[in-house]
Scaffold this motif. Structure first.
Motif, mmCIF file in Angstrom:
data_model
loop_
_atom_site.group_PDB
_atom_site.id
_atom_site.type_symbol
_atom_site.label_atom_id
_atom_site.label_comp_id
_atom_site.label_asym_id
_atom_site.label_seq_id
_atom_site.Cartn_x
_atom_site.Cartn_y
_atom_site.Cartn_z
ATOM 1 N N SER A 1 -4.591 -13.771 -12.179
ATOM 2 C CA SER A 1 -4.013 -13.111 -11.015
ATOM 3 C C SER A 1 -3.406 -14.125 -10.064
ATOM 4 O O SER A 1 -2.328 -13.920 -9.494
ATOM 5 C CB SER A 1 -5.094 -12.293 -10.296
ATOM 6 O OG SER A 1 -5.482 -11.187 -11.087
ATOM 7 N N GLU B 1 -0.076 -15.303 -11.382
ATOM 8 C CA GLU B 1 0.979 -14.312 -11.191
ATOM 9 C C GLU B 1 1.431 -14.259 -9.735
ATOM 10 O O GLU B 1 2.565 -13.892 -9.435
ATOM 11 C CB GLU B 1 0.466 -12.942 -11.641
ATOM 12 C CG GLU B 1 0.264 -12.871 -13.151
ATOM 13 C CD GLU B 1 -0.608 -11.704 -13.565
ATOM 14 O OE1 GLU B 1 -0.858 -10.831 -12.718
ATOM 15 O OE2 GLU B 1 -1.040 -11.673 -14.732
ATOM 16 N N ARG C 1 -3.325 -8.784 -10.236
ATOM 17 C CA ARG C 1 -3.236 -8.074 -11.512
ATOM 18 C C ARG C 1 -3.601 -6.597 -11.352
ATOM 19 O O ARG C 1 -3.087 -5.742 -12.065
ATOM 20 C CB ARG C 1 -4.127 -8.740 -12.560
ATOM 21 C CG ARG C 1 -4.043 -8.095 -13.931
ATOM 22 C CD ARG C 1 -4.449 -9.014 -15.044
ATOM 23 N NE ARG C 1 -3.454 -10.044 -15.288
ATOM 24 C CZ ARG C 1 -3.498 -10.910 -16.304
ATOM 25 N NH1 ARG C 1 -4.492 -10.852 -17.159
ATOM 26 N NH2 ARG C 1 -2.565 -11.828 -16.459
#
Length: 715
Positions: free
Chosen positions: A708, A711, A648
């Protein structure tokens, strides 16, 4: 070498058993103001004018000044101990549970009677338009206001805001139009009407007794102390709200009675129970639909309603607070679905209904005013006890001016006014005190093991103190500074550690380092740190066998900053410190004045860490910044990562910290770049190779890592 290390200490999460902090400055103002305007303006002026004549407006004016000692004492205690229960809690913690029982039960009974009186008054005004008995109307109103209180403090104060705004707007209009009409009628605003007799109609004695009569009109001002636990930023909002409320009431009371004197004949005012409405008829009697008088009736209804509503809210907090301390049945401390003390509110409303149905409410409410004066005296005494106890954790955000003369004046004023109220009022007060003592001895005494701050005063005379109070006040400081939790974590992350491995050092050198680094890193005025050196004998208190901490508070410091000096086995510290054997670390904490107690909160967290298991060997053996981080940082509140390892952040390389998104409440505290560490600011741009120190609550850090990972496709 100088290393910057980061460290965060946890804070407890929200306590589901705590009252919600929903009340703003305007809510404090609305509650205090609404609790004052009822019989004091809509009923008493005629009775007061009959006693002292033209000088009645001065009686109201001086009464506003005489309430100030009690108000400021209540404000100090409310900012030091913003807890539900107000007067009860202050007296209990200052003088012990017996006095707390007297303050709690007595306050509850007094407020119930006065609030019931207000609702009966409201029923009387509504009776002008509704064909219902006063008592039935008052009972219905008590149930309605009780239901609103159960739904939440915010809902209660929303109603209070509407009532008070309506009331104040109409009264300001009445005052301005009335003064204009008086000027047109008499050609002057000099306050002297021959029909009222001499300026001091009853002489000095009559004037003084009138001050005592109207003084109780201001007594509702301090009701807000009982809901202090629900006030946002109590250090500012409680004293400021009470002061603004007193100013409003004093101006409207004083100028309102001037209008009455100028517009109404003496005999008309002396015998009137609706003086404001009578005066409105003089200058607004020819308005269409009698709108002027109708507006005054609306204002009167709003006044009585706001007093009754605020009374239920404040009265219900007494049994709630006492139940938490086991002085009354503990079920009364249970919070309902809306985080309000539902059972305490229901009990208060039930007793209020009984009072309305059984008693001559007006007579008993007047007698209860004498007990309120006794409580004012005790509150002033409580401030003196807390100050003289010298408990380190007694940290009021507001302090009574002119101490100790202001509290002493409050005690003398209260005693004088009780004497003025006569034998019946004194007897009623005595009976209430005896009843509270009986309850304490029969029910509560075997359930509590607690003493007040007065034992800390006794300690200075060779007796025992009650240390539990110090811990409780420290807990209150923690609660008061919850909004600064993240600030605390950040200041520990910014902490400057200087490692002295070899050589001899003195305190002047330490101050020189603080001056240089404080100005360059934190923007601290150099005169602040130089002032420390001027003190000659710095107070370093041990927080463990090898660590000592000095705390300094200064208005010129904007954010709390911590300097840590570690001394190796081959270094020597030349300072005149007692019992310095084994000393290896000195810490200096610089803090701003506000919020009060923040320096103690940080000191408490530091002590928790350095007293933790295994701290000393790990701290002394650390040889690098990373190792120092591992020792000082609480892992659950701190994350020390390379930007590339947190997707992130990696996706936002090239952005200023102030523009980062997706971090929630997590703060970037430090940036390590090129072997140097700097404090993160909003305009610092994230770059490849940066190592950042992230600070936040454990749940927020976990959420950031999981987001994070998602992702990146790892989850």
């Amino acid at each position: 070498m100088t290393d910057t290390v980061t460290h965060a200490a946890g804070s407890s999460g929200p306590d589901d058993k705590k009252l919600a902090k929903d009340l703003t400055l305007f809510d404090v103002y609305a509650m205090s103001t609404g609790a004052m305007f009822s019989s004091g303006l809509f009923l008493l002026p005629g009775i007061a004018a009959a006693s002292t004549g033209n000088s009645v407006f001065l009686a109201y004016f001086f009464a506003g000044f005489l309430i100030m000692p009690a108000m400021y004492c209540m404000a100090e205690l409310s900012t030091a101990m913003p807890k539900a229960g107000g007067t009860y809690y202050f007296l209990d913690r200052a003088m012990g549970p017996l006095m707390g029982t007297i303050g709690g039960l007595g306050s509850w009974i007094a407020v119930v009677f006065k609030s019931a009186f207000a609702l009966v008054g409201m029923g009387a005004y509504l009776g002008i338009y509704l064909d219902l008995p006063f008592e039935i109307t008052a009972i219905i109103l008590a149930i309605a206001f009780g239901a609103i209180n159960i739904f939440g403090a915010k809902e209660t104060t929303t109603l209070q805001r509407v009532l008070v705004v309506t009331l104040v707007v109409i009264l300001v209009g009445f005052t301005l139009l009335g003064l204009k009409a008086a000027l047109e009628k008499n050609g002057s605003l000099i306050v002297f009407n021959p029909e009222y007799g001499a300026f001091f109609k009853g002489g000095l004695v009559g004037f003084v007794s009138t001050i005592g009569l109207v003084f109780v009109s201001y007594a509702g001002l301090t009701k807000v102390a009982s809901v202090a636990e629900e006030v946002q930023n109590p250090d500012r909002n409680i004293p400021l709200g009470m002061t603004l409320s007193l100013a409003t009431a004093t101006v409207l009371y004083t100028l309102g009675t001037v209008v009455l004197i100028k517009l109404l004949p003496g005999e008309a005012l002396f015998g009137s129970l609706t003086p404001i409405a009578d005066a409105a008829r003089v200058f607004a009697g020819d308005w269409p639909f009698d709108i002027g008088v109708i507006l005054i009736v609306v204002a009167a209804i709003a006044a009585f309603a706001s007093t009754g509503n605020a009374g239920i809210m404040s009265a219900s907090r007494y049994p709630y607070a006492m139940a938490k301390d086991r002085l009354v049945p503990e079920r009364l401390a249970e919070l309902g679905k809306f985080k309000t003390p539902t059972l305490s509110i229901m009990l208060t409303v039930a007793v209020m209904i009984g009072v309305i149905y059984i008693f001559d409410v007006a007579s008993v409410a007047k007698l209860a005013s004498a007990f309120q004066l006794l409580l004012f005296m005790l509150v002033c005494a409580a401030v003196m006890v807390m100050r003289e106890s010298r408990i380190p954790t007694y940290k009021p955000g507001f302090k009574v001016p002119l101490y100790p003369w202001m509290p002493i004046a409050g005690i003398i004023i209260g005693f004088w006014l009780i004497i003025e109220m006569g034998t019946m009022a004194i007897a009623f007060t005595g009976m209430m005190v005896i009843g509270c003592i009986v309850w304490y001895n029969v029910y509560a005494s075997r359930r509590v093991n607690r003493r007040g701050a007065i034992f800390h005063v006794h300690e200075r005379l060779g007796r025992n103190a009650y240390e539990g109070l110090e811990h409780e006040l420290m807990t209150i400081i923690n609660d008061r500074t919850q909004a600064e939790n993240l600030s605390y974590e950040a200041v520990i992350a910014r902490s400057l550690v200087t490692d002295f491995r070899y050589g001899r050092y003195d305190f002047e050198l330490l101050v020189d380092l603080m001056t240089i680094e404080g100005e360059s890193r934190y923007g601290i005025d150099p005169t602040v740190t130089r002032k420390i050196l001027a003190s000659e004998t710095p107070v370093f208190r041990p927080i463990s066998d090898g660590v000592r901490l000095a705390r300094y508070v200064d208005a010129r410091v904007k954010e709390p900053e911590l300097f840590i000096f570690r001394f190796g086995p081959s270094s020597r510290l030349d300072m005149n410190l007692e019992d310095s054997e084994g000393l290896h670390t000195l810490m200096v904490l610089l803090s701003p004045l506000k919020p009060a107690g923040l320096d103690m909160r940080i000191a408490g967290h530091l002590a928790e860490i350095v007293q933790g298991e295994g701290f000393e060997p790990r701290w002394l053996s650390a040889r690098s910044e990373a190792e120092l981080n591992d020792v000082l940082v609480r892992d659950d509140h701190f994350l020390h990562v390379a930007v590339e390892t947190l997707p992130r952040l990696k996706a936002q390389i090239g952005k200023p910290i102030g523009d980062l998104i997706g971090l929630g409440d997590v703060v970037v505290a430090l940036i390590e770049r090129g072997g140097k560490t700097r404090i993160a600011t909003a305009d610092n741009v994230i770059q490849n190779g940066d190592i950042v120190a992230l600070v936040g609550e454990p749940n927020d850090l976990v959420a950031l890592r999981l987001a994070s990972a998602t992702e990146e496709g790892e989850v």
